[in-house]
Enzyme design. Sequence first.
Site, PDB file in Angstrom:
ATOM      1  N   SER A 107     -11.699 -23.709 -12.254  1.00 47.65           N
ATOM      2  CA  SER A 107     -12.102 -22.343 -12.570  1.00 47.65           C
ATOM      3  C   SER A 107     -13.592 -22.271 -12.918  1.00 47.65           C
ATOM      4  CB  SER A 107     -11.224 -21.801 -13.701  1.00 47.65           C
ATOM      5  OG  SER A 107     -11.415 -20.424 -13.877  1.00 47.65           O
ATOM      6  N   LYS A 147     -12.926  -6.351  -6.063  1.00 47.72           N
ATOM      7  CA  LYS A 147     -14.282  -6.312  -6.608  1.00 47.72           C
ATOM      8  C   LYS A 147     -14.605  -7.584  -7.379  1.00 47.72           C
ATOM      9  CE  LYS A 147     -14.850  -1.285  -7.119  1.00 47.72           C
ATOM     10  NZ  LYS A 147     -15.026  -0.176  -8.086  1.00 47.72           N
TER      11      LYS A 147
END
Length: 439
Positions: A107, A147
């Site tokens: 991540s 987005k």
Amino acid sequence: MSLPSTFPVRRLAVVLLLTLLILTIPPAWAGSSVAVATYEGVINPVTAEYLHDALAFAETVGAQALVVQLDTPGGLDTSMRLIIKDFTGSSLPVVVYVSPSGGRAASAGVFITLAAHLAAMAPGTNIGAAHPVAMGGGEMDKTMKEKVENDSVAYIKSLAEQRGRNVAWAEDAVRKSVSVTEKEALKLKIIDLIAEDLNGLLETLDGRTVVMGTGSIVLKTKGVAIREFPMGWRLEMLKALSDPNIAYVLMTIGMIGLLAELYNPGAILPGIVGAISLILAFYSFQSLPVNYAGVLLFLLGVVLFILEVSVTSYGLLAIGGVISMLLGSLMLIKGEAPFLQISWTVILPVVALAAGFSLFVVGMGIRAMRRRPLTGSEGMVGLVGVAKTNLAPQGKILVRGELWDAISEQPLQPGDHAEVTRIEGLKLYVKPAPPKGDA
């Protein structure tokens, strides 16, 4: 006679020249050392502060480079970006070394590794799975998800391009959550090298050229001194407080402590412990995506436990309290990332202990408030004494080994038992009563 007047001036000039040389000539260790910062855990504001301080330390001691030994499951986007800004604005090379064996850079750790001037991994490590997760609770809608994903893709591609790394894989790490081993990462040009340990890393880095904003730097790291930069007790404590499980336990202690103090005024200790715990819990919540509906449900559960002590509900309030606390615990931390979830092995014991503590301690406080006073004038009411003289209506009565003036509602003979109904000043008002208790 001119020598004495000019001699102090010449001596002063020599001293100033020597001072200037001392200040301009670097120390013997300058440039012959490497600063090392080691971090394991979730990326959060503590991480950003620690690595910022580590960079400042490396620059202060004149180290050739800063090596960051990293093992992380990921973390907060805002903290990650602060770290990357420090790396890209650094005046010395930053080397991210994913280690030890069994560690990972997942991540946010992927972004940080790609942002380093040089990236390395230890055998048995992996990197990848950089897909953004919802930090606001629940699932993101399709538009918002797109987005956030596109923003992350653009950011990681720019980092990969800047460092000359595999841009296509960087995009797949975000869009498809791909993850690779250290050997695959080297083959795909995600990292620059593999090293068994820190000493092996420094030997491999020796002679490598690093392109900085001010020009190229050739590393001379073979046999250099290693200057460790520990986190320090303050940051270690703040790091521990940022753990969602620790925050959860602190919130539980804080709520129960304050409520116990409210229901048992004067205990002091529960109030002090509760207030400190609650303040620390609020600090922890600053670095966690907290759902305050979960906080309110948890508080409701504690209140229901307390009401169970004072209201006859045949266990319904206690059951409601358990359900409310469990739901509040599940909703407390918003986010899909596993490292942001509260463990069931923490939730179940905490709920059980909170229920038992609330029912026991707060119950004792409520029972103490309801207990008949044992001292003072209020403690005399209801006691049974023995008449020592005739009471028609005034006389003497022995209560708890003390002889009192008394007024009886009905005539009493010496030896009769009388119950105290009220007290005015130093005079008791009594009524006939069957024998009970000790006079």
